[in-house]
Write a protein that holds these residues in place. Structure first.
Motif, short mmCIF file in Angstrom:
data_model
loop_
_atom_site.label_atom_id
_atom_site.label_comp_id
_atom_site.label_asym_id
_atom_site.label_seq_id
_atom_site.Cartn_x
_atom_site.Cartn_y
_atom_site.Cartn_z
N MET A 1 82.36 -33.99 16.20
CA MET A 1 83.51 -34.72 16.69
C MET A 1 83.16 -36.20 16.73
O MET A 1 82.09 -36.59 17.15
CB MET A 1 83.86 -34.20 18.09
N SER A 2 84.07 -37.03 16.29
CA SER A 2 83.83 -38.48 16.26
C SER A 2 83.82 -39.05 17.68
O SER A 2 84.35 -38.44 18.62
CB SER A 2 84.91 -39.18 15.43
N ILE A 3 83.24 -40.23 17.83
CA ILE A 3 83.24 -40.91 19.12
C ILE A 3 84.69 -41.16 19.56
O ILE A 3 85.04 -40.94 20.72
CB ILE A 3 82.48 -42.25 19.03
N ALA A 4 85.54 -41.59 18.64
CA ALA A 4 86.94 -41.86 18.98
C ALA A 4 87.63 -40.60 19.50
O ALA A 4 88.33 -40.65 20.52
CB ALA A 4 87.68 -42.41 17.76
N ALA A 5 87.40 -39.48 18.86
CA ALA A 5 88.01 -38.22 19.30
C ALA A 5 87.47 -37.81 20.66
O ALA A 5 88.22 -37.29 21.50
CB ALA A 5 87.77 -37.12 18.27
N ARG A 6 86.18 -38.05 20.91
CA ARG A 6 85.59 -37.72 22.21
C ARG A 6 86.22 -38.56 23.32
O ARG A 6 86.45 -38.06 24.42
CB ARG A 6 84.08 -37.94 22.19
N ILE A 7 86.49 -39.82 23.04
CA ILE A 7 87.10 -40.68 24.05
C ILE A 7 88.52 -40.21 24.36
O ILE A 7 88.89 -40.08 25.53
CB ILE A 7 87.10 -42.15 23.58
N VAL A 8 89.29 -39.94 23.33
CA VAL A 8 90.66 -39.46 23.54
C VAL A 8 90.64 -38.15 24.33
O VAL A 8 91.39 -37.98 25.29
CB VAL A 8 91.39 -39.29 22.19
N GLN A 9 89.77 -37.23 23.96
CA GLN A 9 89.65 -35.96 24.66
C GLN A 9 89.20 -36.16 26.10
O GLN A 9 89.72 -35.53 27.02
CB GLN A 9 88.67 -35.04 23.92
N ALA A 10 88.26 -37.07 26.32
CA ALA A 10 87.74 -37.32 27.66
C ALA A 10 88.82 -37.86 28.59
O ALA A 10 88.83 -37.57 29.79
CB ALA A 10 86.57 -38.30 27.61
N MET A 11 89.76 -38.63 28.05
CA MET A 11 90.80 -39.24 28.87
C MET A 11 92.02 -38.35 29.07
O MET A 11 92.93 -38.70 29.82
CB MET A 11 91.24 -40.58 28.25
N ALA A 12 92.04 -37.18 28.44
CA ALA A 12 93.19 -36.28 28.56
C ALA A 12 93.58 -35.97 30.02
O ALA A 12 94.78 -35.95 30.33
CB ALA A 12 92.93 -34.99 27.79
N PRO A 13 92.63 -35.77 30.93
CA PRO A 13 93.02 -35.47 32.32
C PRO A 13 93.83 -36.59 32.99
O PRO A 13 94.53 -36.33 33.97
CB PRO A 13 91.69 -35.27 33.04
N THR A 14 93.78 -37.80 32.48
CA THR A 14 94.55 -38.89 33.09
C THR A 14 96.02 -38.78 32.79
O THR A 14 96.85 -39.36 33.49
CB THR A 14 94.06 -40.27 32.60
#
Length: 117
Positions: A1-14
């Motif tokens: 998984m790309s860094i960009a995808a990890r960031i988007v996924q990480a912020m999903a709970p917001t």
């Protein structure tokens, strides 16, 4: 998984919209981010890893209380395995062109093997 995808996924709970680069949507509160890769761990005349520097920007109206949201964002960053984030308020004195007034920057890092992005 790309860094960009990890960031988007990480912020999903917001529940906020998250984009890399410039946000062109209609939400009054949103996140955008930028990335910079730095070659690291040189051996045999080549980098063996990359260190990723991430700047995640929270934009929100002045009237919104973002205290809990800022804590949540920092926890999401931590939970995703990134380094703890520095947080800087770079808000403008007046309303920005996009209508937002609060601008909070979270800076953090990630390290990956070469080519793993």
């Amino acid at each position: 998984m790309s860094i960009a995808a990890r960031i988007v996924q990480a912020m999903a709970p917001t529940g906020l919209e998250v984009v890399q680069g410039v946000y062109n949507g209609q939400a009054d509160t949103y996140l955008s981010f930028g990335l910079m890769a730095i070659p690291e761990d040189f051996a045999d005349d080549a980098a063996q890893a990359e260190r990723w520097l991430v700047d995640l920007h929270l934009f929100a109206p002045h009237a919104r209380n973002t205290t809990t949201l800022k804590r949540q964002i920092r926890q999401c960053i931590r939970d995703a395995g990134f380094t703890d984030a520095d947080m800087t308020d770079v808000s403008e004195k007046g309303t920005a062109d996009d209508g937002t007034e609060q601008h909070i920057v979270f800076e953090f890092e990630d390290a990956t093997g070469w080519g793993a992005e």
